[in-house]
Design a protein around this motif. Structure first.
Motif, PDB file in Angstrom:
ATOM      1  N   ASP A 184       1.064  -1.052  -0.258  1.00 51.46           N
ATOM      2  CA  ASP A 184      -0.008   0.249   0.135  1.00 51.46           C
ATOM      3  C   ASP A 184       0.660   1.380  -0.073  1.00 51.46           C
ATOM      4  N   ARG A 185       2.010   1.174   0.666  1.00 51.41           N
ATOM      5  CA  ARG A 185       2.402   2.472   1.086  1.00 51.41           C
ATOM      6  C   ARG A 185       3.413   2.231  -0.063  1.00 51.41           C
ATOM      7  N   CYS A 186       3.866   1.676  -1.048  1.00 52.54           N
ATOM      8  CA  CYS A 186       4.365   1.578  -2.460  1.00 52.54           C
ATOM      9  C   CYS A 186       3.301   2.361  -3.452  1.00 52.54           C
ATOM     10  N   ILE A 187       2.373   2.444  -3.748  1.00 50.35           N
ATOM     11  CA  ILE A 187       1.447   2.352  -4.405  1.00 50.35           C
ATOM     12  C   ILE A 187       1.358   3.714  -3.669  1.00 50.35           C
ATOM     13  N   LYS A 188       1.098   3.842  -3.302  1.00 54.32           N
ATOM     14  CA  LYS A 188       0.376   5.687  -2.529  1.00 54.32           C
ATOM     15  C   LYS A 188       1.814   6.302  -2.762  1.00 54.32           C
ATOM     16  N   LEU A 189       3.211   5.869  -2.985  1.00 60.05           N
ATOM     17  CA  LEU A 189       4.487   6.476  -3.697  1.00 60.05           C
ATOM     18  C   LEU A 189       4.521   6.758  -4.846  1.00 60.05           C
ATOM     19  N   GLN A 190       3.807   5.758  -5.225  1.00 56.41           N
ATOM     20  CA  GLN A 190       4.513   5.496  -6.964  1.00 56.41           C
ATOM     21  C   GLN A 190       3.092   4.691  -7.669  1.00 56.41           C
ATOM     22  N   PRO A 191       1.997   5.080  -7.692  1.00 55.68           N
ATOM     23  CA  PRO A 191       0.427   3.774  -8.439  1.00 55.68           C
ATOM     24  C   PRO A 191       0.758   3.772  -9.639  1.00 55.68           C
ATOM     25  N   ALA A 192       1.983   3.965 -10.517  1.00 48.69           N
ATOM     26  CA  ALA A 192       2.470   3.642 -11.797  1.00 48.69           C
ATOM     27  C   ALA A 192       3.386   2.530 -12.179  1.00 48.69           C
ATOM     28  N   LEU A 193       3.268   1.451 -10.657  1.00 49.11           N
ATOM     29  CA  LEU A 193       4.579   0.905 -10.575  1.00 49.11           C
ATOM     30  C   LEU A 193       3.737  -0.061 -10.353  1.00 49.11           C
ATOM     31  N   HIS A 194       3.650  -1.567 -10.932  1.00 49.68           N
ATOM     32  CA  HIS A 194       3.084  -1.972 -11.298  1.00 49.68           C
ATOM     33  C   HIS A 194       3.067  -3.672 -10.202  1.00 49.68           C
ATOM     34  N   LYS A 195       4.461  -3.349  -9.526  1.00 52.67           N
ATOM     35  CA  LYS A 195       5.104  -4.149  -8.251  1.00 52.67           C
ATOM     36  C   LYS A 195       4.305  -4.033  -7.506  1.00 52.67           C
ATOM     37  N   GLY A 196       3.924  -2.845  -7.272  1.00 56.78           N
ATOM     38  CA  GLY A 196       2.936  -2.462  -5.678  1.00 56.78           C
ATOM     39  C   GLY A 196       1.443  -3.250  -6.126  1.00 56.78           C
ATOM     40  N   PHE A 197       1.095  -3.257  -7.091  1.00 54.03           N
ATOM     41  CA  PHE A 197      -0.237  -3.458  -6.994  1.00 54.03           C
ATOM     42  C   PHE A 197       0.135  -5.607  -7.156  1.00 54.03           C
ATOM     43  N   LEU A 198       0.687  -5.610  -7.703  1.00 47.43           N
ATOM     44  CA  LEU A 198       1.048  -7.515  -7.498  1.00 47.43           C
ATOM     45  C   LEU A 198       1.359  -8.370  -6.276  1.00 47.43           C
ATOM     46  N   ARG A 199       1.690  -7.155  -5.411  1.00 49.74           N
ATOM     47  CA  ARG A 199       2.769  -7.637  -3.682  1.00 49.74           C
ATOM     48  C   ARG A 199       1.044  -7.485  -3.022  1.00 49.74           C
ATOM     49  N   ARG A 200       0.121  -6.484  -3.323  1.00 46.47           N
ATOM     50  CA  ARG A 200      -1.372  -6.303  -2.911  1.00 46.47           C
ATOM     51  C   ARG A 200      -2.081  -7.238  -3.235  1.00 46.47           C
ATOM     52  N   GLY A 201      -1.586  -7.723  -4.670  1.00 41.18           N
ATOM     53  CA  GLY A 201      -2.571  -8.998  -5.048  1.00 41.18           C
ATOM     54  C   GLY A 201      -2.386  -9.992  -4.267  1.00 41.18           C
ATOM     55  N   LEU A 202      -1.049 -10.553  -4.254  1.00 39.27           N
ATOM     56  CA  LEU A 202      -0.834 -11.250  -3.519  1.00 39.27           C
ATOM     57  C   LEU A 202      -0.706 -11.523  -2.108  1.00 39.27           C
ATOM     58  N   ALA A 203      -0.788 -10.433  -1.400  1.00 41.87           N
ATOM     59  CA  ALA A 203      -1.043 -10.523  -0.079  1.00 41.87           C
ATOM     60  C   ALA A 203      -2.718 -10.788   0.438  1.00 41.87           C
ATOM     61  N   LEU A 204      -3.212 -10.092  -0.324  1.00 41.61           N
ATOM     62  CA  LEU A 204      -4.762 -10.361   0.097  1.00 41.61           C
ATOM     63  C   LEU A 204      -5.698 -11.925  -0.777  1.00 41.61           C
ATOM     64  N   ALA A 205      -4.434 -12.868  -1.742  1.00 42.11           N
ATOM     65  CA  ALA A 205      -4.853 -13.627  -2.307  1.00 42.11           C
ATOM     66  C   ALA A 205      -4.164 -14.824  -0.683  1.00 42.11           C
ATOM     67  N   GLY A 206      -3.025 -14.023   0.096  1.00 38.22           N
ATOM     68  CA  GLY A 206      -2.780 -14.951   0.942  1.00 38.22           C
ATOM     69  C   GLY A 206      -3.790 -15.094   2.272  1.00 38.22           C
TER      70      GLY A 206
END
Length: 180
Positions: free
Chosen positions: A41-63
């Motif tokens: 979430d911090r990654c997404i807030k700092l740089q919303p265009a970085l896809h890795k932030g959304f990938l990490r968020r998705g993996l954590a939510l799936a977990g």
């Protein structure tokens, strides 16, 4: 160690979105899903265009079995970077798990993947996989015997099981100096 290294890096530059994404991945691999989600979430807030932030968020939510949220985050990651194979695979798995969850079926996270070492061309890899499998079966048999009462386990620290300060068991005959 990776979490510590990324934390140290973030002390030097607290606005490094990629570092938050990497620490999120490190926390995820350690099973620290809440920390992984916070960093994503911090990654997404700092740089919303970085896809890795959304990938990490998705993996954590799936977990955490929030597959609806995971699919949403992974779709955003896929829109930002459609060629990333990790995103494509994670999105497909999250969508499958969402369908299975709705049907009450077993989720992919509870299925054990086939050990690739079993089919390795290296004999050491095949042997290690076979040994590990045999040890797991032995452990399961022992646990079953404990549950059935066929195996009595001494839960006490007694002279039969604990060596004295010299490394010897006082109830057994001495066979010479203790091996340490």
């Amino acid at each position: 160690k990776a979490v510590t290294d990324f934390s140290d890096s973030l002390h030097l530059n607290p606005n490094d979105a990629a570092c938050f994404a990497n620490r999120s991945a490190a926390n995820y691999s350690l099973g620290k899903l809440e920390e992984a989600l916070d960093d994503a979430d911090r990654c997404i807030k700092l740089q919303p265009a970085l896809h890795k932030g959304f990938l990490r968020r998705g993996l954590a939510l799936a977990g955490t079995c929030d597959f609806m949220g995971a699919v949403g985050a992974l779709k955003t990651a896929h829109e930002l970077c459609p060629e990333d194979e990790a995103v494509v695979a994670a999105l497909a798995e999250a969508e499958t798990d969402l369908e299975r969850q709705d049907k009450g079926e077993e989720l992919s996270r509870f299925k054990k993947a086939e050990d690739a070492r079993k089919t390795s061309k290296y004999v050491t890899q095949r042997s290690a996989a076979q040994l590990e499998e045999e040890m797991e079966l032995q452990f399961q048999r022992t646990e079953a015997k404990k549950e059935d009462g066929r195996l009595q386990v001494c839960g006490k620290r007694c002279a039969h099981h604990e060596p004295n300060a010299l490394g010897r068991n006082p109830k057994r005959k001495s066979r010479g100096p203790a091996q340490m």
